[in-house]
Scaffold this motif. Structure first.
Motif, PDB file in Angstrom:
ATOM      1  N   THR A   4       0.743  -1.152   0.042  1.00  0.00           N
ATOM      2  CA  THR A   4       0.049  -0.103   0.054  1.00  0.00           C
ATOM      3  C   THR A   4       0.807   1.426   0.052  1.00  0.00           C
ATOM      4  N   VAL A   5       0.411   2.204  -0.715  1.00  0.00           N
ATOM      5  CA  VAL A   5       1.353   3.412  -0.767  1.00  0.00           C
ATOM      6  C   VAL A   5       0.976   4.298   0.211  1.00  0.00           C
ATOM      7  N   LEU A   6       1.824   5.042   0.694  1.00  0.00           N
ATOM      8  CA  LEU A   6       1.562   5.838   2.219  1.00  0.00           C
ATOM      9  C   LEU A   6       1.497   7.298   1.614  1.00  0.00           C
ATOM     10  N   LEU A  20     -14.562  29.646   8.554  1.00  0.00           N
ATOM     11  CA  LEU A  20     -14.900  28.249   9.137  1.00  0.00           C
ATOM     12  C   LEU A  20     -13.419  27.177   8.919  1.00  0.00           C
ATOM     13  N   GLN A  21     -13.415  26.451  10.007  1.00  0.00           N
ATOM     14  CA  GLN A  21     -12.387  25.698  10.421  1.00  0.00           C
ATOM     15  C   GLN A  21     -12.678  24.043  10.633  1.00  0.00           C
ATOM     16  N   VAL A  22     -11.955  23.171   9.758  1.00  0.00           N
ATOM     17  CA  VAL A  22     -12.385  21.764   9.641  1.00  0.00           C
ATOM     18  C   VAL A  22     -11.255  21.065  10.271  1.00  0.00           C
ATOM     19  N   SER A  23     -11.598  20.162  10.840  1.00  0.00           N
ATOM     20  CA  SER A  23     -10.621  19.155  11.323  1.00  0.00           C
ATOM     21  C   SER A  23     -11.295  17.642  11.477  1.00  0.00           C
ATOM     22  N   ILE A  24     -10.262  16.700  11.440  1.00  0.00           N
ATOM     23  CA  ILE A  24     -10.780  15.450  11.321  1.00  0.00           C
ATOM     24  C   ILE A  24      -9.863  14.566  12.724  1.00  0.00           C
ATOM     25  N   SER A  25     -10.515  13.819  13.287  1.00  0.00           N
ATOM     26  CA  SER A  25      -9.966  13.293  14.570  1.00  0.00           C
ATOM     27  C   SER A  25      -8.767  12.384  14.209  1.00  0.00           C
ATOM     28  N   LEU A  26      -8.551  11.883  13.186  1.00  0.00           N
ATOM     29  CA  LEU A  26      -7.406  10.990  12.897  1.00  0.00           C
ATOM     30  C   LEU A  26      -6.787  11.276  11.755  1.00  0.00           C
ATOM     31  N   LYS A  27      -5.489  11.422  11.535  1.00  0.00           N
ATOM     32  CA  LYS A  27      -4.805  11.961  10.438  1.00  0.00           C
ATOM     33  C   LYS A  27      -4.199  10.866   9.590  1.00  0.00           C
ATOM     34  N   LYS A  28      -3.912   9.814  10.079  1.00  0.00           N
ATOM     35  CA  LYS A  28      -3.529   8.555   9.326  1.00  0.00           C
ATOM     36  C   LYS A  28      -4.008   7.066   9.986  1.00  0.00           C
ATOM     37  N   VAL A  29      -4.385   6.324   9.320  1.00  0.00           N
ATOM     38  CA  VAL A  29      -4.936   5.126   9.694  1.00  0.00           C
ATOM     39  C   VAL A  29      -4.503   3.722   9.040  1.00  0.00           C
ATOM     40  N   GLU A  30      -3.991   2.793   9.693  1.00  0.00           N
ATOM     41  CA  GLU A  30      -3.785   1.559   9.186  1.00  0.00           C
ATOM     42  C   GLU A  30      -4.909   0.417   9.589  1.00  0.00           C
ATOM     43  N   ILE A  84      -8.959  -4.022  -0.180  1.00  0.00           N
ATOM     44  CA  ILE A  84      -7.473  -3.276  -0.533  1.00  0.00           C
ATOM     45  C   ILE A  84      -7.703  -1.981  -1.358  1.00  0.00           C
ATOM     46  N   GLU A  85      -9.102  -1.963  -2.042  1.00  0.00           N
ATOM     47  CA  GLU A  85      -9.450  -1.095  -2.864  1.00  0.00           C
ATOM     48  C   GLU A  85      -9.822   0.428  -2.030  1.00  0.00           C
ATOM     49  N   ASP A  86     -10.133   0.063  -0.997  1.00  0.00           N
ATOM     50  CA  ASP A  86     -10.713   1.468   0.106  1.00  0.00           C
ATOM     51  C   ASP A  86      -9.501   1.979   0.305  1.00  0.00           C
ATOM     52  N   ALA A  87      -8.338   1.932   0.350  1.00  0.00           N
ATOM     53  CA  ALA A  87      -7.106   2.640   0.640  1.00  0.00           C
ATOM     54  C   ALA A  87      -7.061   3.972  -0.039  1.00  0.00           C
ATOM     55  N   GLY A  88      -6.398   5.178   0.398  1.00  0.00           N
ATOM     56  CA  GLY A  88      -6.405   6.323  -0.252  1.00  0.00           C
ATOM     57  C   GLY A  88      -6.802   7.549   0.725  1.00  0.00           C
ATOM     58  N   GLU A 103     -11.787  22.248   4.022  1.00  0.00           N
ATOM     59  CA  GLU A 103     -11.834  20.911   4.161  1.00  0.00           C
ATOM     60  C   GLU A 103     -10.780  20.435   5.061  1.00  0.00           C
ATOM     61  N   ALA A 104     -10.615  19.030   5.490  1.00  0.00           N
ATOM     62  CA  ALA A 104      -9.870  18.459   6.085  1.00  0.00           C
ATOM     63  C   ALA A 104      -9.580  16.984   5.613  1.00  0.00           C
ATOM     64  N   THR A 105      -8.560  16.405   5.687  1.00  0.00           N
ATOM     65  CA  THR A 105      -8.128  15.128   4.838  1.00  0.00           C
ATOM     66  C   THR A 105      -7.709  14.195   6.104  1.00  0.00           C
ATOM     67  N   VAL A 106      -7.929  12.575   5.553  1.00  0.00           N
ATOM     68  CA  VAL A 106      -7.224  11.716   6.394  1.00  0.00           C
ATOM     69  C   VAL A 106      -6.795  10.529   5.288  1.00  0.00           C
ATOM     70  N   VAL A 107      -5.536  10.156   5.892  1.00  0.00           N
ATOM     71  CA  VAL A 107      -4.962   9.015   4.911  1.00  0.00           C
ATOM     72  C   VAL A 107      -5.125   7.674   5.592  1.00  0.00           C
ATOM     73  N   LEU A 108      -5.896   6.788   4.490  1.00  0.00           N
ATOM     74  CA  LEU A 108      -6.202   5.464   5.077  1.00  0.00           C
ATOM     75  C   LEU A 108      -5.385   4.340   4.464  1.00  0.00           C
ATOM     76  N   GLU A 109      -4.616   3.665   5.200  1.00  0.00           N
ATOM     77  CA  GLU A 109      -3.743   2.522   4.504  1.00  0.00           C
ATOM     78  C   GLU A 109      -4.293   1.126   4.936  1.00  0.00           C
ATOM     79  N   ILE A 110      -4.321   0.089   3.857  1.00  0.00           N
ATOM     80  CA  ILE A 110      -5.103  -0.990   3.919  1.00  0.00           C
ATOM     81  C   ILE A 110      -3.983  -1.921   3.866  1.00  0.00           C
ATOM     82  N   TYR A 111      -3.921  -3.142   4.602  1.00  0.00           N
ATOM     83  CA  TYR A 111      -2.935  -4.160   4.396  1.00  0.00           C
ATOM     84  C   TYR A 111      -3.483  -5.290   4.728  1.00  0.00           C
ATOM     85  N   GLN A 112      -2.902  -6.701   4.393  1.00  0.00           N
ATOM     86  CA  GLN A 112      -3.533  -7.968   4.484  1.00  0.00           C
ATOM     87  C   GLN A 112      -2.714  -8.923   5.719  1.00  0.00           C
TER      88      GLN A 112
END
Length: 737
Positions: A4-6, A20-30, A84-88, A103-112
């Motif tokens: 998976t690409v980081l 407006l100020q936007v934030s997400i509780s998590l920034k990066k998730v495996e 796996i295709e849910d990563a991004g 807007e705010a973003t969160v990076v999702l990494e999927i592994y098996q």
């Protein structure tokens, strides 16, 4: 496999200072494949809309694996069963009233994780084959796989084992020694993840058959058994089956299998049980078979011999068939004289001849006689043994009469039995004729027919001269018909009186005519009966008169003493209580009264003398319906037949009145004739009756003597000798024809 690409997490802010100020509780998730996760997006300010966008830039809407929940300035995104295709990169975007967005973003990494797919245990292989032990394992990133056997890691520098690119283990020329537990172990170095599977390896060995004895030469009698043995080895333990002529044998009364099928017992051996038997051993590794041979020598056995029926004078053919190994020779023996016949033999008279071939012999008898009747023995012989059976030759023939005694003597009122004895096969039906008229089997008024196998008895009680004469006995079966003529002649009667009961007498008779006395007849002996209880009463002449019923009593054997009384018991069929009536012994009838209309009665009559009671006689009769006759209807219901009947009755009454007038005035007519007949017989019969009742008299039957063509009867000279008394008593008694 893939890695998976980081992605990097950043907070994007507009070029100018916004509200407006936007934030997400998590920034990066495996997240591991199959796991679920939720993210919370919070806005400071007053947004008019709050939306989520997937890595493809598409606005997200709720679905089976996606859930969205907005509460004012907060929005929660939930992902179920991650793939796996849910990563991004996922974006949370907020808009205000002026159309400005933040807007705010969160990076999702999927592994098996390490996953073993369809790893079977045990895995089986045939001895000597190349075995490939399968271990299908996957992960993200690609795992490192190692194999272990007996707690030792398998390396590729061995010629026996080889690790394949697909992580499977290959074993060259696998043997029973390679059996055991193999461990397939997988590791992911980046995560420090490790997992394993234990696989049982089974090596199947093809069966091997061992037969202690390949062929059998057996002599088997009927009822004998033989046992084959077939030992089988292999892994797993082989299944052993037996086959004959391409068909698998099943457990039965004839075939018995023991020791897991390694022994086969053939019971009740017959000739066709000989030949090859196949023993087959099979398991997962293969099948092997071996043949055993059985040679059967069978003792002779007669398979066909039946009783034969032939008609006298025709030909009889008797067949005897036998089997055996070797084929037996057949001979015959006639049981009546012990004479033996072999193949090709012929009797001196040429009537008996024997011919045989292929285990069958035919005995032929021409012009069959009754002397051929009887048993014939067939014997089959070989060097193994012998067998014998018997048959019966039955001869059918037309009826043959067995007696020449065709003349019988009797007198009026005395019953006589004319016996017609016949020998025939099959049994003949017999009938009697008189003057070309057949006497019915149930008899007539004074004649009765008693039938039994081979004999027909005609009982005749002569009532007049017409009953004497010729009687014809005809016997018939399906072979033919014969008849014999009998003569019933009228005899004289001699009454011997004052005899002692229970005493034996010897009698001889000489006839006397005008020329003198003839020779005495041969001596006849008889014994008077002892005093005993009476015989059961005989009832005849039943009739009803109004509410009374009259039962006639026939003179019976009184046992040597007068009948004192008759004990009469009677009741209706619906009653249990018997009514009793005593009738004097001199009476010749019983009158029962008063009785009930339309009722069936049961009667029991017993005779008694001084010696005791007789056996009872049982009688049943029915009373008629109660008559309903009135003066008005007496003649109204009469038809033409009744009127004619009344006219004939009146005419008969007139004739009777005329005959009575002739009897008293002129001493003539029918009544006068009957009176003279009765008076002439009454004196003789009445004087003898009492002495007969006391067992002191006896009748002698004497044939009528003819002289000059006329029947003559003169006093006969009779000598009587009483046993125990040497004296002779000469008597002249009245004779009666």
């Amino acid at each position: 496999m893939f890695r998976t690409v980081l992605f990097f997490l950043g907070l994007l802010v507009g070029g100018s200072q916004g509200v407006l100020q936007v934030s997400i509780s998590l920034k990066k998730v495996e997240l591991s494949v199959g796991e679920s996760k939720f993210f919370t997006c919070t806005v400071i300010g007053e947004p008019v809309s709050l939306d989520w966008y997937n890595p493809l830039g598409e606005r997200m809407v709720p679905s089976q694996r996606v859930a969205l929940h907005n509460e004012g300035v907060r929005s929660r995104l939930t992902l179920y069963n991650a793939k796996i295709e849910d990563a991004g990169i996922y974006r949370c975007q907020a808009s205000d009233t002026q159309g400005e967005t933040q807007e705010a973003t969160v990076v999702l990494e999927i592994y098996q994780k390490l996953t073993f797919r369809d790893v079977k245990s045990p895995q089986e292989f045939r001895q000597g084959d190349v075995a490939e032990v399968i271990c299908d394992v996957t992960s993200s990133p690609v795992p490192v796989v190692a194999w272990f056997f007996n707690n030792l890691e398998i390396t590729e520098d061995s010629e026996k084992f080889q690790l394949l690119q697909n992580n499977n283990l290959q074993i060259q020329r696998v043997t029973k020694a390679d059996e055991g537990v193999y461990r397939c172990e997988a590791r992911v170095e980046a995560r420090g993840e490790i997992d394993f599977r234990d696989i049982i390896l089974v090596v199947n060995v093809p069966p091997v058959v061992s037969v202690p004895q390949q062929s059998f030469n057996a002599t088997a009698d009927y009822g004998e058994s033989v046992t084959f043995t077939c030992r089988a080895y292999g892994s797993p333990e082989p299944d052993v089956t037996w086959h004959r002529k391409g068909v698998q044998l099943q457990e039965s009364e004839q075939y018995v299998m023991r020791a897991r099928g390694t022994t086969l017992t053939v019971r009740n051996i017959q000739q066709d049980d000989g030949g090859s038997y196949t023993c087959k051993a099979s398991n997962k590794a293969g099948e092997v078979e071996n043949e055993l041979f059985l040679k059967v020598f069978v003792q002779p056995h007669i398979t066909k011999l039946r009783n034969v029926t032939a008609v006298e004078g025709s030909a009889a053919m008797i067949s005897c068939k036998a089997e055996g190994e070797p084929l037996p020779e057949i001979s015959w023996r006639r049981a009546s004289d012990g004479h033996s016949f072999s193949d090709g033999d012929k009797s001196t008279d040429g009537r008996v001849e024997v011919r045989g071939r292929y285990g069958e012999s035919m005995l032929t008898i021409v012009r069959v006689r009754l002397s051929d009747w009887g048993r014939f023995d067939c014997e089959a012989l070989s060097r193994i043994g012998g067998h014998q059976k018997s048959m019966f030759l039955d001869i059918e023939y037309a009826p043959k009469f067995q007696t020449n005694h065709t003349i019988f003597f009797s007198w009026e009122g005395n019953p006589v039995n004319i016996s017609c004895d016949v020998m025939s096969n099959p049994l003949a039906t017999m009938l009697w004729r008189r003057d070309k008229l057949t006497i019915p089997s149930e008899g007539t008024g004074n004649m009765r027919v008693h039938s039994m196998p081979g004999r027909s008895l005609l009982e005749v009680t002569p009532m007049s001269d017409r009953d004497f004469g010729r009687y014809n006995c005809t016997a018939r079966n399906n072979i033919g018909m014969r008849f014999q003529e009998f003569i019933l002649a009228q005899a004289a009667i001699v009454l011997l009186t004052n005899l002692e009961p229970n005493t034996t007498y010897e009698v001889r008779v000489a006839a006397v005519n005008g020329k003198g006395q003839g020779e005495f007849s041969r001596i006849e002996s008889f014994q008077t009966l002892p005093i005993r209880e009476p015989s059961p009463p005989s009832v005849q002449g039943q009739r009803g008169v109004g509410k009374a019923y009259r039962l006639g009593l026939v003179k019976q054997d009184d046992g040597g003493m007068p009948i004192l009384e008759y004990i009469v018991k009677y009741k209706t069929e619906k009653e249990e209580q018997w009514m009793t009536k005593l009738v004097p012994g001199v009476n010749d009838f019983v009158l029962l009264q008063p009785l009930q209309w339309n009722m069936q009665y049961e009667v029991e009559i017993t005779a008694r003398n001084v010696k005791g009671l007789s056996e009872p006689t049982f009688v049943k009769f029915s009373m008629p319906q109660k008559p309903d006759i009135t003066a008005d209807s007496l003649f109204s219901g009469l038809g033409l037949g009744a009127v004619v009947g009344l006219g004939l009755a009146g005419l008969l009454l007139l004739l009777v009145l005329v005959d009575v007038s002739c009897f008293f005035l002129r001493q003539c007519g029918l009544l006068m004739y009957i009176t003279r007949k009765l008076c002439s017989k009454k004196t003789a019969t009445s004087s003898k009756s009492k002495e007969l009742e006391e067992g002191k008299a006896a009748y002698l039957k004497l044939p009528l003597k003819e002289e000059n063509g006329k029947e003559m009867l003169k006093p006969d000279t009779i000598e009587i000798k009483v046993h125990g008394d040497n004296s002779l008593h000469m008597m002249q008694e009245d004779s009666k024809a």
